[in-house]
Design an enzyme around this catalytic site. Structure first.
Site, PDB file in Angstrom:
ATOM      1  N   ASP A  30       8.431  15.921   3.318  1.00 51.99           N
ATOM      2  CA  ASP A  30       8.431  14.789   2.382  1.00 51.99           C
ATOM      3  C   ASP A  30       9.527  15.013   1.344  1.00 51.99           C
ATOM      4  O   ASP A  30       9.842  16.148   0.996  1.00 51.99           O
ATOM      5  CB  ASP A  30       7.061  14.636   1.698  1.00 51.99           C
ATOM      6  N   GLU A 159       0.571   3.861  15.137  1.00 52.47           N
ATOM      7  CA  GLU A 159      -0.749   4.399  14.774  1.00 52.47           C
ATOM      8  C   GLU A 159      -1.699   3.237  14.547  1.00 52.47           C
ATOM      9  O   GLU A 159      -1.290   2.126  14.238  1.00 52.47           O
ATOM     10  CB  GLU A 159      -0.652   5.256  13.518  1.00 52.47           C
ATOM     11  N   ARG A 162      -7.343   3.570  10.330  1.00 54.09           N
ATOM     12  CA  ARG A 162      -7.850   2.821   9.179  1.00 54.09           C
ATOM     13  C   ARG A 162      -8.043   3.776   8.012  1.00 54.09           C
ATOM     14  O   ARG A 162      -8.602   4.872   8.199  1.00 54.09           O
ATOM     15  CB  ARG A 162      -9.202   2.187   9.536  1.00 54.09           C
ATOM     16  N   ASN A 216      -2.429  -5.633  14.386  1.00 51.63           N
ATOM     17  CA  ASN A 216      -2.807  -5.850  12.985  1.00 51.63           C
ATOM     18  C   ASN A 216      -2.877  -7.326  12.657  1.00 51.63           C
ATOM     19  O   ASN A 216      -3.775  -7.782  11.952  1.00 51.63           O
ATOM     20  CB  ASN A 216      -1.807  -5.147  12.068  1.00 51.63           C
ATOM     21  N   GLY A 261     -15.159 -12.621   3.040  1.00 55.37           N
ATOM     22  CA  GLY A 261     -15.212 -12.000   1.713  1.00 55.37           C
ATOM     23  C   GLY A 261     -14.095 -12.553   0.852  1.00 55.37           C
ATOM     24  O   GLY A 261     -13.776 -13.743   0.938  1.00 55.37           O
ATOM     25  N   CYS A 268      -1.258  -2.406   4.928  1.00 58.09           N
ATOM     26  CA  CYS A 268      -0.819  -2.774   6.278  1.00 58.09           C
ATOM     27  C   CYS A 268      -0.903  -4.262   6.591  1.00 58.09           C
ATOM     28  O   CYS A 268       0.104  -4.881   6.911  1.00 58.09           O
ATOM     29  CB  CYS A 268      -1.639  -1.980   7.292  1.00 58.09           C
ATOM     30  N   LYS A 271       1.506  -6.674   4.715  1.00 56.09           N
ATOM     31  CA  LYS A 271       2.898  -6.332   5.027  1.00 56.09           C
ATOM     32  C   LYS A 271       3.222  -6.635   6.488  1.00 56.09           C
ATOM     33  O   LYS A 271       4.264  -7.216   6.806  1.00 56.09           O
ATOM     34  CB  LYS A 271       3.086  -4.849   4.715  1.00 56.09           C
ATOM     35  N   LYS A 328     -10.637  -1.545  -0.132  1.00 58.58           N
ATOM     36  CA  LYS A 328     -11.840  -1.471   0.705  1.00 58.58           C
ATOM     37  C   LYS A 328     -12.556  -0.177   0.352  1.00 58.58           C
ATOM     38  O   LYS A 328     -12.006   0.681  -0.365  1.00 58.58           O
ATOM     39  CB  LYS A 328     -11.485  -1.517   2.181  1.00 58.58           C
TER      40      LYS A 328
END
Ligand code: UDX
Length: 440
Positions: A30, A159, A162, A216, A261, A268, A271, A328
């Site tokens: 990183d 990937e 979640r 997605n 909801g 994700c 975007k 969430k």
């Protein structure tokens, strides 16, 4: 196998740690020196159940290490996952700056075969762009004009993790998708995932990149369909929970991702839906369906705010208690959380906000400067004129409603996730408003 992960965020870190967990030697890279220093001490920068223990275990086993140097990682490994961020640009395009930059740095350090694998969520045709960038940036002594003399492959391995269950999702995948352009790349990727014995879906690179955006986008479509249905239920006088229950037993529909909801958030769905719409437009297709999915997601928050304005009558100077800020449960992630638009709009109208979230209060402080952070549920509702349930954390399920009613100025509850749908709160003396539960 020796593997590098470039980018140690939500996806890269989980992927790297889990690859170590299934027996590989992994180097996580990183650019953020502070983050790498903390990771070396097994201090985890994100809240993800189970991740911390695995990091500690594999640092100790010396099969997991951390560095800021792409050069070092490239020298030590033949398999390199690119897992850097692909944030949205203003027009919705995925910003691939970090991906290009990493591809260039890998190329400059290459002296032998590499398999370069896209783990980041990227639009179709990115693999081709990575290939071209590597060809053009391999060190001159290993290049003839625009052709690299060092053999390498590019692949796509999206990937489907979640947040909040990412470790479990990695260890128990429904499928592993690999987009490859050579038998060699396919063989290496099959070897990497062999310990999981997964269903392998082998495609070309473009198809693998589309599978991610399409998956997605379809999940977001299911959510927006349920949210649109909740609006119909409000007008007609039907119960969304019964409607989706009756739908979900149909195996072709399925129960999951039909919970109405206040809409989807996270790093994700918003975007990826934007990026897929833009990719389609740039290739000559107007993805009107996805534009509606996005619009419904916006409208769902607006209609929740409208309901609060209607029932509170005057919002100005009212104190509003909020349970849940994260996008969430089981995560501290605030990216595109529905709570952001809802709280900011109510603050604009002069409301004072008191909020409690079991994990996201720290991250929320970077988003909301002017709210009071309570230490627990009861601190958030004390003296408030209404309560908003925005994130369905398990610990919000079994609270003492008698105590809640005593603490609140006005016993009004707006349940943005239908968490309290079976608590009969009206019988306990509350004005209770859920989502799509019949005529409002
Ligand atoms: C998602 C995808 O599920 C995952 O496969 C992909 O790799 C990354 O994006 P994530 O964003 O972590 O994962 O969370 P997810 O559990 O999918 O929820 C996304 C949003 O949808 C949350 O805001 C959630 O509250 C909302 N949601 C989910 C609903 O509103 N209704 C539902 O029925 C399900």
């Amino acid at each position: 196998m020796n593997i590098s992960i470039i980018g140690s965020g939500y996806v890269g870190l989980v992927t790297g740690v889990c690859l170590a967990h299934i027996g590989h030697n992994v180097i996580c890279v990183d650019i953020d020196e502070e983050k790498i220093k903390k990771l070396r001490k097994a201090l985890v920068p994100i809240y993800e159940p189970g991740l911390g223990e695995l990091i500690k275990k594999y640092i100790k086993k010396k099969t997991l290490s951390f560095t800021t140097s792409i050069k070092e990682a490239t020298k030590k490994t033949d398999v390199i996952f690119i897992a850097v961020g692909t944030p949205s640009k203003k027009n919705g395009d995925a910003d691939l700056t970090y991906v290009e930059n990493v591809a260039r740095q890998i190329a400059e350090s290459m002296t032998s075969y590499k398999l370069i694998i896209e783990k980041s969520t990227v639009p179709a045709d990115t693999g081709n762009k990575i290939r071209r960038t590597v060809e053009l940036n391999v060190n001159k002594k290993h290049r003839k004009g625009t052709k690299s003399q060092i053999e390498f492959d590019v692949a796509s391995n999206p990937e489907f993790l979640r947040e909040g269950s990412a470790v479990d999702d990695f260890m128990n995948p429904d499928r592993v998708v690999i987009g490859v352009e050579s038998k060699k790349a396919e063989k290496i990727l099959r070897e990497i995932y062999k310990p999981l014995k997964p269903k392998m879906v082998v495609t070309d690179i473009n198809s693998a990149e589309i599978i991610k955006h399409a998956s997605n986008s379809f999940l977001a479509t299911k959510i927006s369909f349920a949210n649109a249905l909740s609006q119909v239920c409000n007008h007609v006088g039907a119960d969304i929970l019964k409607v989706v229950e009756g739908m979900g037993y149909d195996k072709r529909i399925g129960k999951s991702f039909l919970n109405a909801g206040i809409g989807y958030g996270g790093s994700c769905f918003p975007k990826d839906v934007d990026a897929f719409i833009r990719l389609s437009e740039k290739n000559g297709y107007d993805f009107a369906l996805l534009k509606s999915v996005r619009d419904i997601n916006k409208e769902q928050k607006q209609s929740f705010i409208k309901l609060i304005e209607e029932k509170l009558w005057i919002v100005k100077n009212k104190t509003i208690g909020v349970l849940g800020l994260a996008f969430k449960p089981n995560t501290d992630d605030m990216r595109s959380a529905p709570s952001i638009d809802i709280i900011q709009q109510l603050q604009k109208e002069g409301a004072k906000i008191k909020a409690f979230d079991p994990k996201a209060s720290t991250t929320a402080k970077e988003v909301f400067k002017k709210i009071t952070y309570a230490k627990d549920v009861y601190g958030a509702v004390k003296d408030c004129d209404c309560l908003l349930l925005l994130t369905e954390w398990d610990e919000f399920k079994d609270i003492d409603f008698e105590k809640l009613r005593r603490l609140m100025n006005q016993p009004i509850i707006f349940d943005g996730r239908n968490l309290y749908h079976d608590k009969n709160l009206e019988k306990m003396g509350f004005e209770y408003y859920g989502i799509g539960r019949g005529k409002v």
